[in-house]
Design an enzyme around this catalytic site. Structure first.
Site, short mmCIF file in Angstrom:
data_model
loop_
_atom_site.label_atom_id
_atom_site.label_comp_id
_atom_site.label_asym_id
_atom_site.label_seq_id
_atom_site.Cartn_x
_atom_site.Cartn_y
_atom_site.Cartn_z
N GLU A 126 5.11 7.79 17.71
CA GLU A 126 4.21 6.62 17.86
C GLU A 126 5.05 5.35 17.78
O GLU A 126 6.21 5.40 17.35
CB GLU A 126 3.17 6.63 16.73
CG GLU A 126 2.26 7.84 16.78
CD GLU A 126 1.20 7.83 15.68
OE1 GLU A 126 1.11 6.82 14.93
OE2 GLU A 126 0.48 8.84 15.58
N SER A 131 11.77 8.14 14.11
CA SER A 131 12.53 9.00 13.18
C SER A 131 11.68 9.37 11.98
O SER A 131 11.74 10.49 11.47
CB SER A 131 13.79 8.27 12.71
OG SER A 131 14.70 8.13 13.77
N ASP A 239 12.42 22.74 15.00
CA ASP A 239 13.48 23.69 14.64
C ASP A 239 13.73 24.68 15.78
O ASP A 239 14.85 25.10 16.03
CB ASP A 239 13.11 24.49 13.38
CG ASP A 239 13.22 23.64 12.11
OD1 ASP A 239 13.82 22.55 12.16
OD2 ASP A 239 12.68 24.07 11.06
N GLU A 363 13.97 14.35 20.29
CA GLU A 363 13.76 15.47 19.35
C GLU A 363 14.54 15.24 18.05
O GLU A 363 15.07 16.19 17.46
CB GLU A 363 14.07 16.81 20.03
CG GLU A 363 13.07 17.08 21.15
CD GLU A 363 12.98 18.51 21.57
OE1 GLU A 363 13.19 19.40 20.74
OE2 GLU A 363 12.66 18.74 22.76
N GLY A 364 14.59 13.99 17.65
CA GLY A 364 15.30 13.61 16.43
C GLY A 364 16.65 13.03 16.77
O GLY A 364 17.48 13.72 17.38
N THR A 365 16.87 11.76 16.42
CA THR A 365 18.18 11.15 16.69
C THR A 365 19.27 11.95 15.97
O THR A 365 18.98 12.71 15.04
CB THR A 365 18.23 9.71 16.15
OG1 THR A 365 18.07 9.77 14.73
CG2 THR A 365 17.15 8.83 16.76
N1 CAA Z 1 10.01 23.42 8.48
C1 CAA Z 1 8.86 23.48 7.78
N2 CAA Z 1 8.46 22.50 6.94
C2 CAA Z 1 9.26 21.43 6.81
C3 CAA Z 1 10.48 21.31 7.52
C4 CAA Z 1 10.85 22.36 8.38
N3 CAA Z 1 11.99 22.32 9.09
N4 CAA Z 1 11.06 20.13 7.21
C5 CAA Z 1 10.24 19.54 6.33
N5 CAA Z 1 9.16 20.32 6.09
C6 CAA Z 1 8.05 20.08 5.16
C7 CAA Z 1 8.62 19.87 3.76
O1 CAA Z 1 8.78 21.09 3.08
C8 CAA Z 1 7.55 19.02 3.12
O2 CAA Z 1 6.47 19.84 2.74
P1 CAA Z 1 5.77 19.68 1.29
O3 CAA Z 1 5.23 18.29 1.23
O4 CAA Z 1 4.70 20.72 1.30
O5 CAA Z 1 6.85 19.91 0.30
C9 CAA Z 1 7.06 18.15 4.28
O6 CAA Z 1 7.42 18.85 5.49
C10 CAA Z 1 7.70 16.77 4.30
O7 CAA Z 1 9.10 16.95 4.33
P2 CAA Z 1 10.12 15.79 4.00
O8 CAA Z 1 9.78 15.18 2.68
O9 CAA Z 1 11.49 16.35 4.18
O10 CAA Z 1 9.75 14.73 5.13
P3 CAA Z 1 10.36 13.33 5.49
O11 CAA Z 1 9.27 12.37 5.66
O12 CAA Z 1 11.49 13.00 4.54
O13 CAA Z 1 10.96 13.56 6.98
C11 CAA Z 1 12.34 14.41 8.75
C12 CAA Z 1 11.63 14.64 7.38
C13 CAA Z 1 13.19 15.64 8.94
C14 CAA Z 1 13.21 13.18 8.77
C15 CAA Z 1 11.26 14.29 9.86
O14 CAA Z 1 10.54 13.08 9.73
C16 CAA Z 1 11.87 14.37 11.25
O15 CAA Z 1 12.18 15.46 11.72
N6 CAA Z 1 12.03 13.22 11.94
C17 CAA Z 1 12.45 13.21 13.30
C18 CAA Z 1 11.26 13.33 14.18
C19 CAA Z 1 11.61 13.77 15.57
O16 CAA Z 1 12.41 14.68 15.76
N7 CAA Z 1 10.97 13.14 16.53
C20 CAA Z 1 11.15 13.48 17.87
C21 CAA Z 1 9.82 13.67 18.51
S1 CAA Z 1 9.75 14.91 19.72
C22 CAA Z 1 10.39 14.20 21.09
O17 CAA Z 1 11.47 13.70 21.10
C23 CAA Z 1 9.44 14.17 22.22
C24 CAA Z 1 9.86 14.47 23.57
O18 CAA Z 1 9.02 14.29 24.42
C25 CAA Z 1 11.18 15.02 23.96
#
Ligand code: CAA
Length: 385
Positions: A126, A131, A239, A363-365
């Site tokens: 959004e 990130s 993942d 898909e995540g910087t």
């Molecule tokens: N698998 C399962 N659950 C997970 C997980 C994983 N890999 N990673 C985190 N979680 C869960 C955690 O266990 C936690 O759960 P609980 O609250 O129950 O304990 C919850 O998710 C929150 O986790 P965090 O506290 O670690 O979350 P955070 O706010 O610190 O952020 C982050 C984590 C990894 C930075 C995440 O925000 C992220 O991946 N950001 C990048 C986003 C992204 O990749 N965007 C790209 C969009 S897709 C795209 O690019 C579109 C396209 O068209 C190509």
């Protein structure tokens, strides 16, 4: 190097290589220039069964895995990374259904997606949540047997060309990431709107736009998993999908390297081909080594995912990080080998450099990948005491 693919995997590689050479390479520059979505090539992908790779056989797919998705993405991206996304972004949009869908949802949606009758897209990002995926604001409010969605998703790959959208939205703002849910949304639901179309630096043959939910009516039956499971479904999706980005990056790097080597064999300066100069030999040697290292990490990670390894966030982030950094470096060096010609649009090489950049971002910087890797390292160390 030999990655010991099975006979089926080698046959798939050969099939996709042929499609890339015959159908994509001849039109890649035109599609890039005009920024057009390649519907006729999508038809070929569909007829060749490429959309079914990540879908289980019982739901109409070929029941393959991440290795096969990587083979497809690598081979296609050698010819054009933009066109690759017609398959790769549909896989990204399909993963949430495969991961979080119930049997009824899978029966309803996966066979058509496997056939390539419809494309899928994944809606997470959004304007104020890139990130920081946990900061999304798109609201889904339960009203009777429906959810009403309101909000905007941006930079959606396959936006406007997909029929099925997997959407991550907030159902309970008080619960943070545990108040986030995932939905299947069709583009014909009332209140679903296509917003701004993006004009991009690279991957220009892919469709990217904003999706607007304006009191969008979604059947409650389209909730994936339970309320509150959306953030986890989104993370599990990424993942599984990030090795696919690594494969795109790898294909871009290999495609650029092949062109640079060919050019360096033909271009004569100071009385000999460029390959006779040690400065160029060293560049080519480094490029080839980096590509092979990225490939080794990608296929090791992809095999771990397919084997059902428990903690795949780390290898998945590592291969995406490495392959995309390699793609940026290799494509920049490839342009350098082409010299002044490489900077001109008459030559195919500058497109690879433009296409490479997005693999370090989407898909995540790569900063987020490093964060994911570091967190898993620290957690592992802590668990050992
Ligand atoms: N698998 C399962 N659950 C997970 C997980 C994983 N890999 N990673 C985190 N979680 C869960 C955690 O266990 C936690 O759960 P609980 O609250 O129950 O304990 C919850 O998710 C929150 O986790 P965090 O506290 O670690 O979350 P955070 O706010 O610190 O952020 C982050 C984590 C990894 C930075 C995440 O925000 C992220 O991946 N950001 C990048 C986003 C992204 O990749 N965007 C790209 C969009 S897709 C795209 O690019 C579109 C396209 O068209 C190509």
């Amino acid at each position: 190097m030999d990655y010991f693919f099975t006979e089926d995997q080698m046959a798939l590689q050969e099939l996709v290589r042929q499609i890339a050479d015959e159908k994509i390479r001849p039109v890649a520059a035109k599609l890039d220039r005009e920024g057009t979505f390649p519907w006729d090539i999508v038809k070929v992908f569909a007829e060749s069964g490429l959309y079914g790779a990540i879908i289980p056989e019982e739901y109409g797919g070929t029941g393959k895995g991440i290795v096969e998705l990587a083979i497809i993405s690598e081979e296609l991206a050698k010819a054009c990374a933009g066109v690759t996304l017609a398959v790769a972004a549909s896989a990204l949009g399909t993963f949430p259904i495969v991961i979080g869908g119930n049997d009824e949802q899978k029966r309803r949606y996966l066979p058509d997606l496997a056939e390539g009758k419809f494309l899928a897209a994944f809606c997470l990002t959004e304007p104020d949540a890139g990130s920081d995926a946990g900061a999304i604001r798109t609201r889904a409010t339960r009203v009777g047997d429906e959810y009403i969605l309101n909000g905007n998703k941006i930079f959606i790959t396959n936006g406007g060309v997909a029929h099925i959208y997997t959407v991550i939205a907030v159902t309970d703002p008080a619960k943070g990431s545990r108040g986030v849910s995932a939905f299947i949304v069709q583009d014909d639901y009332p209140g679903f709107k296509i917003g701004k179309e993006e004009d991009k630096m690279g991957i220009r043959a892919s469709a990217t736009c904003e999706i607007v939910f304006d009191d969008c009516h979604v059947p409650a039956a389209n909730l994936l998993g339970r309320e509150g499971e959306g953030f986890s479904i989104a993370m599990k999706t990424l993942d599984k999908s990030r090795p696919g980005v690594a494969a795109q990056a790898l294909g871009i790097a290999q495609g650029a390297f092949d062109l640079a080597l060919d050019y360096a064999r033909k271009r004569v300066q100071f009385g000999q081909p460029l390959v006779g100069h040690q400065a160029i030999q060293f560049m080519l040697a480094d490029m080839a080594t980096q590509i092979e290292a990225a490939r080794a990490l990608l296929y090791a990670a992809a095999r771990m995912v397919d084997a059902g390894a428990k903690n795949i966030a780390q290898p998945s982030a590592m291969c995406k990080l490495m392959a995309s950094d390699v793609a940026m470096k290799v494509t920049t060096d490839a342009v350098q080998i082409f010299g002044g010609y490489g900077y001109m649009r008459d030559y195919p090489i500058e497109k690879y450099m433009r296409d490479a950049k997005i693999t370090q971002i989407y898909e995540g910087t790569n900063q987020i990948q490093r964060m994911v890797i570091a967190r898993t390292l620290i957690r592992e160390a802590a668990s050992k005491g």
